[in-house]
Design a protein around this motif. Structure first.
Motif, PDB file in Angstrom:
ATOM      1  N   VAL A  57       0.837  -1.203   0.000  1.00  0.00           N
ATOM      2  CA  VAL A  57       0.000   0.000   0.000  1.00  0.00           C
ATOM      3  C   VAL A  57       0.872   1.254   0.000  1.00  0.00           C
ATOM      4  N   ARG A  58       1.947   1.245   0.789  1.00  0.00           N
ATOM      5  CA  ARG A  58       2.820   2.424   0.897  1.00  0.00           C
ATOM      6  C   ARG A  58       3.483   2.772  -0.443  1.00  0.00           C
ATOM      7  N   ARG A  59       3.873   1.749  -1.214  1.00  0.00           N
ATOM      8  CA  ARG A  59       4.668   2.046  -2.414  1.00  0.00           C
ATOM      9  C   ARG A  59       3.850   2.054  -3.705  1.00  0.00           C
ATOM     10  N   THR A  60       2.520   1.913  -3.607  1.00  0.00           N
ATOM     11  CA  THR A  60       1.683   1.914  -4.806  1.00  0.00           C
ATOM     12  C   THR A  60       0.682   3.061  -4.768  1.00  0.00           C
ATOM     13  N   ALA A  61      -0.057   3.196  -5.866  1.00  0.00           N
ATOM     14  CA  ALA A  61      -1.081   4.243  -5.950  1.00  0.00           C
ATOM     15  C   ALA A  61      -2.211   3.747  -6.839  1.00  0.00           C
ATOM     16  N   GLY A  62      -3.328   4.467  -6.795  1.00  0.00           N
ATOM     17  CA  GLY A  62      -4.446   4.153  -7.676  1.00  0.00           C
ATOM     18  C   GLY A  62      -5.028   2.774  -7.444  1.00  0.00           C
ATOM     19  N   ASP A  63      -5.322   2.079  -8.558  1.00  0.00           N
ATOM     20  CA  ASP A  63      -5.967   0.771  -8.478  1.00  0.00           C
ATOM     21  C   ASP A  63      -5.098  -0.256  -7.760  1.00  0.00           C
ATOM     22  N   ASP A  64      -3.786  -0.189  -7.963  1.00  0.00           N
ATOM     23  CA  ASP A  64      -2.893  -1.145  -7.304  1.00  0.00           C
ATOM     24  C   ASP A  64      -2.972  -0.992  -5.794  1.00  0.00           C
ATOM     25  N   ARG A  65      -2.941   0.236  -5.335  1.00  0.00           N
ATOM     26  CA  ARG A  65      -3.029   0.483  -3.893  1.00  0.00           C
ATOM     27  C   ARG A  65      -4.374  -0.001  -3.353  1.00  0.00           C
ATOM     28  N   ASP A  66      -5.433   0.262  -4.079  1.00  0.00           N
ATOM     29  CA  ASP A  66      -6.766  -0.146  -3.632  1.00  0.00           C
ATOM     30  C   ASP A  66      -6.887  -1.675  -3.591  1.00  0.00           C
ATOM     31  N   ALA A  67      -6.283  -2.354  -4.562  1.00  0.00           N
ATOM     32  CA  ALA A  67      -6.326  -3.821  -4.570  1.00  0.00           C
ATOM     33  C   ALA A  67      -5.601  -4.395  -3.370  1.00  0.00           C
TER      34      ALA A  67
END
Length: 323
Positions: free
Chosen positions: A282-292
């Protein structure tokens, strides 16, 4: 006497996972054909021991032992066909369980047929059988290690329940009231349907029953946990545990690989490692990847009791990662 929380999903190490998956598939296939997985040849089958002696498997342990223990104490006999002392102790326990007539229940685990439970026993530091544990209100405690004469076993059980009452773990029934497990109301039919389906290895039917419970009460923790564990089992399937971990470690940017590895870590007992992995994602991603990654972590939270301190700690870390 000390107690500890029991979770079947903290019972398997990575090296044993592939063999456990294969055995699980074989047992589910047998259950679909009407057989009782892991029960063949057991010296304490339901037919021999009546309603107070049950054979349990990796799949049915949480229902038959952990959940049942919230109403009545359960003694768990870990045994194997090749174990001579087990064949001495088993009939004694079955006789005493029948005499107790519901004040406590005997659950029998064939460690050769149930690798997850065998691994959990080793995790507890137990290396020999017969081994007997007691589970009360979801709490598992070591009890007996080795065989003994009937009189000695009977005395040990009496002393066990007296000690549990003195420590406040097992309430003492007031004079004239029913002992633990007696006079309890009949279980809700939907709960019974879920438990029967789990015992038969019918995960689809069990999932439907849990969903019916949640339709009535979305906060029902038993149903939420049961459904979450079924979904986890489906996701794991034939997954190669070591490969899943290796792929995730090799490519931290692959969110799907991170969620697969987190599933494996939960099943193999590294719950905190699974939570940390997804929080880092979660810390190193954004958008859909973070939400997944966030949504997958929330699914894993449901596998544990809501008051589990690991869940509380991970929720706080997730909030920090999000904001």
């Amino acid at each position: 006497m000390s107690s500890r929380d029991f979770s079947l999903y903290g019972a398997v190490d990575l090296g044993a996972r592939q063999a456990a998956v294969k055995k699980q598939q074989e047992r589910q296939a047998a259950a679909a054909g009407g057989g009782a997985p892991g029960a063949a040849g057991a010296p304490g089958s339901d037919a021999a021991g009546g309603p107070y002696v049950v054979d349990v498997t990796d799949q049915t342990f949480n229902t038959e032992v952990v959940e049942r223990s919230r109403a009545v104490p359960v003694l768990v006999d870990f045994w194997a066909e090749w174990c001579g002392p087990c064949k001495q102790l088993g009939p004694i326990l079955e006789k005493l369980a029948t005499e107790a007539a519901g004040k406590w229940v005997l659950a029998k685990v064939d460690i050769d047929a149930n690798q997850q439970l065998a691994a959990y026993m080793q995790q507890m530091g137990i290396r020999g059988i017969p081994f007997v544990a007691v589970v009360v209100a979801g709490q598992l405690m070591p009890f007996l290690n080795g065989a003994a004469p009937e009189a000695q076993v009977r005395q040990a059980i009496d002393q066990l329940f007296e000690a549990l009452r003195q420590e406040g773990i097992l309430p003492e029934a007031p004079e004239g009231e029913a002992a633990p497990g007696e006079g309890l109301p009949e279980p809700d039919p939907i709960y019974g349907a879920a438990e029967d389906a789990l015992a038969a290895g019918d995960l689809d039917r069990a999932a439907d029953a849990f969903q019916q419970i949640l339709a009535v009460d979305p906060r029902d923790e038993y149903a939420k946990t049961g459904l979450a564990r079924i979904e986890l089992g489906r996701r794991i399937g034939d997954l190669d545990a070591q490969k899943a971990i290796a792929e995730a470690d090799a490519d931290p940017s692959d969110v799907a690989a991170q969620t697969r590895a987190a599933d494996v870590e939960v099943v193999t007992g590294d719950v905190e490692g699974a939570f940390d992995r997804l929080i880092a994602t979660v810390r190193r991603t954004a958008g859909d990847d973070r939400d997944a990654a966030r949504k997958h972590l929330l699914k894993l939270f449901e596998i544990l009791p809501s008051d589990d301190p690991r869940v509380g700690k991970a929720r706080r870390s997730l909030q920090s990662a999000l904001f």
